[in-house]
Design a protein around this motif. Sequence first.
Motif, PDB file in Angstrom:
ATOM      1  N   LYS A 140       0.824  -1.210   0.000  1.00 41.94           N
ATOM      2  CA  LYS A 140       0.000   0.000   0.000  1.00 41.94           C
ATOM      3  C   LYS A 140       0.861   1.265   0.000  1.00 41.94           C
ATOM      4  O   LYS A 140       0.625   2.202  -0.784  1.00 41.94           O
ATOM      5  CB  LYS A 140      -0.926  -0.011   1.213  1.00 41.94           C
ATOM      6  CG  LYS A 140      -1.871   1.173   1.271  1.00 41.94           C
ATOM      7  CD  LYS A 140      -2.789   1.075   2.482  1.00 41.94           C
ATOM      8  CE  LYS A 140      -3.722   2.279   2.553  1.00 41.94           C
ATOM      9  NZ  LYS A 140      -4.631   2.200   3.736  1.00 41.94           N
ATOM     10  N   ASP A 141       1.887   1.302   0.842  1.00 43.01           N
ATOM     11  CA  ASP A 141       2.768   2.462   0.898  1.00 43.01           C
ATOM     12  C   ASP A 141       3.564   2.622  -0.397  1.00 43.01           C
ATOM     13  O   ASP A 141       3.789   3.744  -0.869  1.00 43.01           O
ATOM     14  CB  ASP A 141       3.717   2.346   2.086  1.00 43.01           C
ATOM     15  CG  ASP A 141       2.984   2.387   3.416  1.00 43.01           C
ATOM     16  OD1 ASP A 141       1.929   3.046   3.466  1.00 43.01           O
ATOM     17  OD2 ASP A 141       3.450   1.758   4.379  1.00 43.01           O
ATOM     18  N   ALA A 142       3.996   1.484  -0.971  1.00 41.35           N
ATOM     19  CA  ALA A 142       4.737   1.542  -2.236  1.00 41.35           C
ATOM     20  C   ALA A 142       3.849   2.064  -3.360  1.00 41.35           C
ATOM     21  O   ALA A 142       4.313   2.810  -4.238  1.00 41.35           O
ATOM     22  CB  ALA A 142       5.281   0.161  -2.582  1.00 41.35           C
ATOM     23  N   ALA A 143       2.567   1.694  -3.338  1.00 34.85           N
ATOM     24  CA  ALA A 143       1.647   2.175  -4.362  1.00 34.85           C
ATOM     25  C   ALA A 143       1.428   3.684  -4.251  1.00 34.85           C
ATOM     26  O   ALA A 143       1.331   4.380  -5.276  1.00 34.85           O
ATOM     27  CB  ALA A 143       0.318   1.430  -4.242  1.00 34.85           C
ATOM     28  N   GLU A 144       1.363   4.198  -3.037  1.00 33.62           N
ATOM     29  CA  GLU A 144       1.212   5.644  -2.849  1.00 33.62           C
ATOM     30  C   GLU A 144       2.443   6.386  -3.364  1.00 33.62           C
ATOM     31  O   GLU A 144       2.329   7.430  -4.028  1.00 33.62           O
ATOM     32  CB  GLU A 144       0.981   5.956  -1.371  1.00 33.62           C
ATOM     33  CG  GLU A 144      -0.357   5.453  -0.834  1.00 33.62           C
ATOM     34  CD  GLU A 144      -0.528   5.753   0.634  1.00 33.62           C
ATOM     35  OE1 GLU A 144       0.413   6.330   1.239  1.00 33.62           O
ATOM     36  OE2 GLU A 144      -1.585   5.422   1.200  1.00 33.62           O
ATOM     37  N   TYR A 145       3.644   5.859  -3.090  1.00 32.44           N
ATOM     38  CA  TYR A 145       4.869   6.462  -3.608  1.00 32.44           C
ATOM     39  C   TYR A 145       4.894   6.402  -5.130  1.00 32.44           C
ATOM     40  O   TYR A 145       5.314   7.354  -5.807  1.00 32.44           O
ATOM     41  CB  TYR A 145       6.081   5.745  -3.026  1.00 32.44           C
ATOM     42  CG  TYR A 145       7.375   6.070  -3.733  1.00 32.44           C
ATOM     43  CD1 TYR A 145       8.072   7.235  -3.453  1.00 32.44           C
ATOM     44  CD2 TYR A 145       7.882   5.209  -4.708  1.00 32.44           C
ATOM     45  CE1 TYR A 145       9.242   7.545  -4.122  1.00 32.44           C
ATOM     46  CE2 TYR A 145       9.056   5.504  -5.372  1.00 32.44           C
ATOM     47  CZ  TYR A 145       9.737   6.681  -5.076  1.00 32.44           C
ATOM     48  OH  TYR A 145      10.889   6.982  -5.745  1.00 32.44           O
ATOM     49  N   PHE A 146       4.452   5.288  -5.666  1.00 31.89           N
ATOM     50  CA  PHE A 146       4.440   5.069  -7.105  1.00 31.89           C
ATOM     51  C   PHE A 146       3.613   6.145  -7.811  1.00 31.89           C
ATOM     52  O   PHE A 146       4.043   6.737  -8.820  1.00 31.89           O
ATOM     53  CB  PHE A 146       3.878   3.670  -7.382  1.00 31.89           C
ATOM     54  CG  PHE A 146       3.740   3.322  -8.830  1.00 31.89           C
ATOM     55  CD1 PHE A 146       4.849   3.025  -9.591  1.00 31.89           C
ATOM     56  CD2 PHE A 146       2.489   3.280  -9.433  1.00 31.89           C
ATOM     57  CE1 PHE A 146       4.726   2.698 -10.929  1.00 31.89           C
ATOM     58  CE2 PHE A 146       2.363   2.951 -10.764  1.00 31.89           C
ATOM     59  CZ  PHE A 146       3.482   2.660 -11.515  1.00 31.89           C
ATOM     60  N   LEU A 147       2.427   6.445  -7.300  1.00 31.54           N
ATOM     61  CA  LEU A 147       1.554   7.446  -7.916  1.00 31.54           C
ATOM     62  C   LEU A 147       2.105   8.858  -7.746  1.00 31.54           C
ATOM     63  O   LEU A 147       2.062   9.670  -8.693  1.00 31.54           O
ATOM     64  CB  LEU A 147       0.156   7.347  -7.309  1.00 31.54           C
ATOM     65  CG  LEU A 147      -0.601   6.034  -7.581  1.00 31.54           C
ATOM     66  CD1 LEU A 147      -1.931   6.020  -6.834  1.00 31.54           C
ATOM     67  CD2 LEU A 147      -0.818   5.834  -9.075  1.00 31.54           C
ATOM     68  N   LYS A 148       2.636   9.155  -6.571  1.00 31.28           N
ATOM     69  CA  LYS A 148       3.149  10.492  -6.317  1.00 31.28           C
ATOM     70  C   LYS A 148       4.402  10.781  -7.135  1.00 31.28           C
ATOM     71  O   LYS A 148       4.624  11.921  -7.589  1.00 31.28           O
ATOM     72  CB  LYS A 148       3.439  10.658  -4.827  1.00 31.28           C
ATOM     73  CG  LYS A 148       3.737  12.088  -4.425  1.00 31.28           C
ATOM     74  CD  LYS A 148       3.850  12.220  -2.923  1.00 31.28           C
ATOM     75  CE  LYS A 148       4.108  13.672  -2.521  1.00 31.28           C
ATOM     76  NZ  LYS A 148       4.187  13.832  -1.055  1.00 31.28           N
ATOM     77  N   ALA A 149       5.247   9.757  -7.330  1.00 30.99           N
ATOM     78  CA  ALA A 149       6.474   9.933  -8.110  1.00 30.99           C
ATOM     79  C   ALA A 149       6.169  10.280  -9.558  1.00 30.99           C
ATOM     80  O   ALA A 149       6.928  11.018 -10.215  1.00 30.99           O
ATOM     81  CB  ALA A 149       7.323   8.669  -8.035  1.00 30.99           C
TER      82      ALA A 149
END
Length: 382
Positions: A354-363
């Motif tokens: 979940k945290d990796a997915a949030e970073y993925f979208l923000k990046a």
Amino acid sequence: MPRVQSFSRLFVLLTYILREGLIVISRLSTSLSFCFPLWIMLMFKVSLLFCGLSYHSDLDHCTGFSPKNLAISKCSLSYSQRLSSKLTIVYSQYLIDYTYINLFLPKPNSSLFHTLLIKMEEESSSQVVDLVNKFKKATLDLGDSTKIVICQQDNDINDEEDNKWEATAIGKVIIEGRMNYQTMEKWIGFTWPFITQEDMKIIELEPNIMLFKFNKWDLINTVINERPWSVNNHLLVVHEYIPGMVYTEKHWGFQQFWIQLKYLLPEHMNVFSVTKIGEVMGEVIGIESKDVIPNGNIPVKVCVNVDLSMPLRRGVKYVTNSGVSRWQKFFFERQPRAICTECYVINHNKGACKDAAEYFLKAHEKPYFFWESYQCQENYYF
């Protein structure tokens, strides 16, 4: 009254016969060196206890189970408890420790069975002493526990067979679960179709880590030079194995990928810009083509050492020289198919997804500016 006494004497006689029968059974079990099951031994003890309460060495004092004889029974039981002894018997390497209640021996020293029990106890103690001495001697033979034991191969062993399989590679499957030897053996033929079963041996070192031995050096050269590889849609990180290397210290968390940069703008067809675009994903290892100009339908590619614990970005947002935002898409060559479509992390972890997915979208939302003056391009050559 005479009839009661007759019944009492008859009962005492039957009890005496039962006691003697139990003595014979116990002697036979000892002489034949076999052990009764546990439930028979329990019945044997209960029977002896019953005989002890019903029979006394002085027959004149026993008149049956009347209330007057309760004191006699208690005295008989106390006498039996004083004659209790601890016995340890070893049968077929099993240690059976039980308490034998000697209720039927008025004089223990005069009993043949008691003599046998003492003899067996001495034999058991002797076996224990021998075993203790054996371990003490083995401990002394070990000597210094910090001293390294050197096992050297004999010279007469055929070295030609060993040299045949000298070309060795080591690989680790990046998977959240486990891939065993059988699965690897089943799917490796699809990964390396140019290698036959006769040309390769697979050795499982630990879960997900395999050793690959080849009988030809050109095979291992192909495996190393054409990385990355996937087995059953999961990434296989491969390194050349050098004898003596500590494979647990290898960097299994990185893999080099070629990233195609299709539809690159002319203002970014230079080493500096392509390098900066590649550094969004990791350390840049190389660029093709050398002049950073697409060759027909072959796009410009950049080789990047990718951190497998980070998301594989689908591209990068950048600003052109005219100030217009544009999306540069990444095409990873030989990307494994078994990848999470939420976070796009190869070395996936459900707890961090979940945290990796949030970073993925923000990046993806962060814009970059890759244009630089030509004076800065002098330090970027591959």
